[in-house]
Design an enzyme around this catalytic site. Structure first.
Site, PDB file in Angstrom:
ATOM      1  N   SER A   1       0.856  -1.197   0.000  1.00  0.00           N
ATOM      2  CA  SER A   1       0.000   0.000   0.000  1.00  0.00           C
ATOM      3  C   SER A   1       0.886   1.239   0.000  1.00  0.00           C
ATOM      4  CB  SER A   1      -0.897   0.029   1.234  1.00  0.00           C
ATOM      5  OG  SER A   1      -1.550   1.286   1.336  1.00  0.00           O
TER       6      SER A   1
ATOM      7  N   TYR B   1      -1.646  -0.247  10.220  1.00  0.00           N
ATOM      8  CA  TYR B   1      -1.801  -0.867   8.888  1.00  0.00           C
ATOM      9  C   TYR B   1      -0.671  -0.397   7.968  1.00  0.00           C
ATOM     10  CZ  TYR B   1      -3.815  -1.251   4.141  1.00  0.00           C
ATOM     11  OH  TYR B   1      -4.028  -1.490   2.805  1.00  0.00           O
TER      12      TYR B   1
END
Ligand code: NDP
Length: 237
Positions: free
Chosen positions: A135, A149
């Protein structure tokens, strides 16, 4: 056969269809949404390729082995895409529940590690490759949203670097694609991709198919000298 965790929905589903366009048979992994996985399989068959679906929990090594075994009916593994991921805890870290943090880290970091690990022996000698879905959060940090995250996805990028070197002698390439904000069901606020558009240099969130093309290239022979790479697909973020 290319195996895709998280192949039932969102980015993983788009990757499944895209690699079928390149002529690959596909094993579609889902965690609970069997219907969605079956629909992706139908679309792949309509493209002239074979498809199978199988349940997988990427936090459970046994489940990952069973998932990959289920694809044997389609032939040997030639590529693995670790696209499964989700986030339970959203907000400032100080406010987040440690149990949710643990769950998120298990899914997004341990899950990637275990998924890649399970593919190693099956890919050795096949000229196959692994693509991990990281990501853009890995370098942006996602303050106030999900720093844990982001940390897990930074770990995925580090896993790519180290594992690519570890597996080079076996001829297994390992690469990572880092999407920016993409229109999928991933977001707790479904309108988040629209809300963050102004902060994206390209002026909009991305579509799953725009990530899928990058993954398909990394899996292809054209990327035969590309390993240890992280390819950002984020509209400039
Ligand atoms: P979606 O929510 O659309 O799809 C998530 C997929 O992961 C589903 O197929 C789901 O299965 C599966 N899944 C979730 N948890 C598990 C688990 N424990 N074991 C196995 N499978 C699981 O998400 P996206 O397509 O958006 O996300 C795909 C990847 O892209 C993730 O790694 C995510 O972190 C990453 N990403 C997404 C971004 C975005 O903006 N959307 C941005 C950057 C990265 P089921 O259908 O059965 O629920």
């Amino acid at each position: 056969m290319i195996a895709i965790t998280g192949g039932s929905r969102g980015i993983g589903a788009a990757i499944a269809e895209r690699v079928a366009v390149d002529g690959h048979d596909v094993l579609i992994g889902y965690r609970s949404n069997e219907d969605a996985a079956s629909k992706v399989a139908e679309r792949i068959r309509s493209l002239g390729c074979e498809a199978a679906t199988a349940r997988v929990d990427i936090t459970d090594p046994k489940s990952i082995e069973e998932f990959l075994d289920a694809g044997q009916e389609l032939g040997p593994l030639t590529g693995l895409v670790a696209a499964a991921g989700e986030v339970w805890a959203v907000g400032a870290l100080v406010d987040l529940d440690p149990a949710d943090l643990k769950k998120d880290l298990e899914i997004n970091l341990l899950g990637a590690v275990l998924t890649a690990r399970a593919a190693i022996s099956r890919l050795t000698g096949t000229r196959g490759s692994i693509v991990l879905i990281g990501s853009a959060a890995a370098t942006l940090g996602s303050p106030g949203t999900y720093v844990h995250y982001a940390a897990a996805k930074a770990g995925t990028a580090a896993l790519t670097v180290g594992l690519s070197k570890e597996l080079a002698a076996q001829g297994v390439r390992v690469n990572c694609v880092e999407p920016g904000t993409i229109w999928t069901d991933f977001h707790q606020d479904p309108q988040r991709p629209a809300k963050v558009a102004a902060s994206i240099p390209w002026g909009r969130a991305g579509e799953p198919v725009e990530v899928a093309g990058a993954v398909a290239w990394l899996l292809s022979e054209e990327a035969g000298y590309t390993t240890g790479a992280t390819l950002r697909v984020s509209g400039g973020l």
